[in-house]
Structures are given as C-alpha cells and as structure tokens.
Design a protein around this motif. Structure first.
Motif, PDB file in Angstrom:
ATOM      1  N   THR A  13       8.035   1.804  -7.005  1.00 37.82           N
ATOM      2  CA  THR A  13       7.920   0.395  -7.379  1.00 37.82           C
ATOM      3  C   THR A  13       6.553  -0.153  -6.991  1.00 37.82           C
ATOM      4  O   THR A  13       5.916  -0.874  -7.759  1.00 37.82           O
ATOM      5  CB  THR A  13       9.041  -0.432  -6.704  1.00 37.82           C
ATOM      6  N   ARG A  14       6.091   0.209  -5.795  1.00 33.33           N
ATOM      7  CA  ARG A  14       4.825  -0.320  -5.281  1.00 33.33           C
ATOM      8  C   ARG A  14       3.613   0.252  -6.003  1.00 33.33           C
ATOM      9  O   ARG A  14       2.651  -0.457  -6.288  1.00 33.33           O
ATOM     10  CB  ARG A  14       4.704  -0.017  -3.793  1.00 33.33           C
ATOM     11  N   TYR A  15       3.628   1.558  -6.296  1.00 33.48           N
ATOM     12  CA  TYR A  15       2.429   2.227  -6.789  1.00 33.48           C
ATOM     13  C   TYR A  15       2.428   2.551  -8.281  1.00 33.48           C
ATOM     14  O   TYR A  15       1.459   3.127  -8.778  1.00 33.48           O
ATOM     15  CB  TYR A  15       2.192   3.524  -6.011  1.00 33.48           C
ATOM     16  N   LYS A  21      11.008   2.712  -3.374  1.00 35.45           N
ATOM     17  CA  LYS A  21      10.066   1.691  -2.918  1.00 35.45           C
ATOM     18  C   LYS A  21       8.636   2.083  -3.293  1.00 35.45           C
ATOM     19  O   LYS A  21       7.864   1.252  -3.778  1.00 35.45           O
ATOM     20  CB  LYS A  21      10.202   1.520  -1.403  1.00 35.45           C
ATOM     21  N   TYR A  22       8.279   3.362  -3.100  1.00 36.64           N
ATOM     22  CA  TYR A  22       6.930   3.812  -3.429  1.00 36.64           C
ATOM     23  C   TYR A  22       6.684   3.792  -4.931  1.00 36.64           C
ATOM     24  O   TYR A  22       5.606   3.418  -5.385  1.00 36.64           O
ATOM     25  CB  TYR A  22       6.660   5.206  -2.851  1.00 36.64           C
TER      26      TYR A  22
END
Length: 194
Positions: free
Chosen positions: A10-12, A7-8
């Motif tokens: 993908t987000r950052y 998730k991180y």
C-alpha cells in the motif's frame, strides 16, 4: 503476518486491492525455528528474506576462527545479500535465526518473473533498498566516529529491543567491543540514569 506485506504494498505501490491480494498470494511466508541457518558463509544465496516476526543474526568467521556479528534483522527488515560483484557469488556471512521466525522467502530464480508480472514490485523493492542503504551509510559513519559507549547509547535509542533480545557476547561483537567492556558500559550508563 501478510498484513505487514500489505502495508508495504500500500505504501510503496499504487496497486489496487485486487492486485495487492494477487501479489500476496504468490509470496511465500515460511516459519523457521530458533537456530535455523538461512544461509551459511561460503554458500551461494538462492533467496532473500523479509522478517515478519523474529530476529536473524548476520555474522562471519575469519581465518583465525573469530566470529564477528555484523547485523541483526528484526521485524520489517529485509535480509538481502548483495554479492553480484564477486566472481563466485558466495556469501561472506552466515544468517541464522536467533528466535523462532516468520519470514518472506524471495527465491532469486523467480525474481525477474515476479517483477515482469507485477511491475510495481521492482520499484517498491528498489525504494526499500535505497531507504535501507541510506540508513546503513548513516549508521556506519556514526559507528566509525563514535566511542564504544556512544555506540551503546545510540543502540539504546535506535534499537533498544536488541539489548534484552540477543546474547550479550553477540551484542558486544556487533558494537565492536568485548562482552566485559559492554558489561562495564551498561553498568556505567545505568548509574548515570540514577
């Protein structure tokens, strides 16, 4: 557990799925039992951590033997020790697992190599640190300007899970009060809600 890291990434970052998977394969996740000390006060850190599951307590012991809790790290929080300004690089804090924990272990000696091979990791880390620093600054300013009861009420809003998750004497230390004061405040707040 690695889905949280995914998730991180993908987000950052703008890494594609194949690149994200390659990074995830290189990042070690370790499980530690409740009571495990990740770093002792006075030791030189060799790793940083990212909590996937569990709770890690940060505390120090002063010359008089008084223990002060300064933070709790729970799911999706980074445990980083910024002590490069110190000549001996030793940690001013002890970090211990209050629960069974699963954490990402980032070895500092390979950090630059990881950043060189996965350039977006460094910018991701920087953005996460900047976000965390901003939050810490806001919390510190609010802490200094608030009464003990206001601190407890803010904790109820921002981190309610800590109230039932950590021992009361450690929570009281974190909030800058005695366990007895915390007990009185909790009772008063409970009565106000009725």
């Amino acid at each position: 557990m690695k889905q949280i890291l995914h998730k991180y990434l993908t987000r950052y970052t703008s890494l594609n799925e194949e690149q994200r998977q390659a990074v995830l394969e290189e990042i070690p996740v370790k499980e530690y039992k409740k009571g495990t000390v990740l770093l002792k006060q006075g030791d030189v850190p060799t790793a940083c951590f990212f909590v996937l599951k569990g709770c890690v307590r940060q505390f120090s012991i002063d010359e008089a033997g008084r223990e002060t809790t300064t933070n709790f790290y729970t799911e999706e929080q980074a445990v980083a020790i910024f002590n490069h300004h110190k000549p001996d690089k030793s940690s001013e804090y002890t970090f211990t697992c209050l629960e069974d924990c699963a954490v990402v272990v980032g070895r500092l000696e390979i950090e630059q190599d990881m950043y060189a091979r996965h350039t977006q990791l460094e910018s991701m880390t920087r953005r996460m640190i900047e976000q965390n620093l901003g939050q810490v600054q806001e919390e510190f300013a609010a802490f200094i300007a608030s009464t003990p009861e206001e601190r407890f009420r803010a904790l109820e809003i921002k981190r309610p899970d800590l109230i039932g998750r950590v021992p009361q004497h450690q929570l009281a230390s974190y909030l800058g009060m005695t366990p007895e004061s915390l007990s009185r405040i909790k009772n008063r707040v409970k009565r106000d809600k009725i």
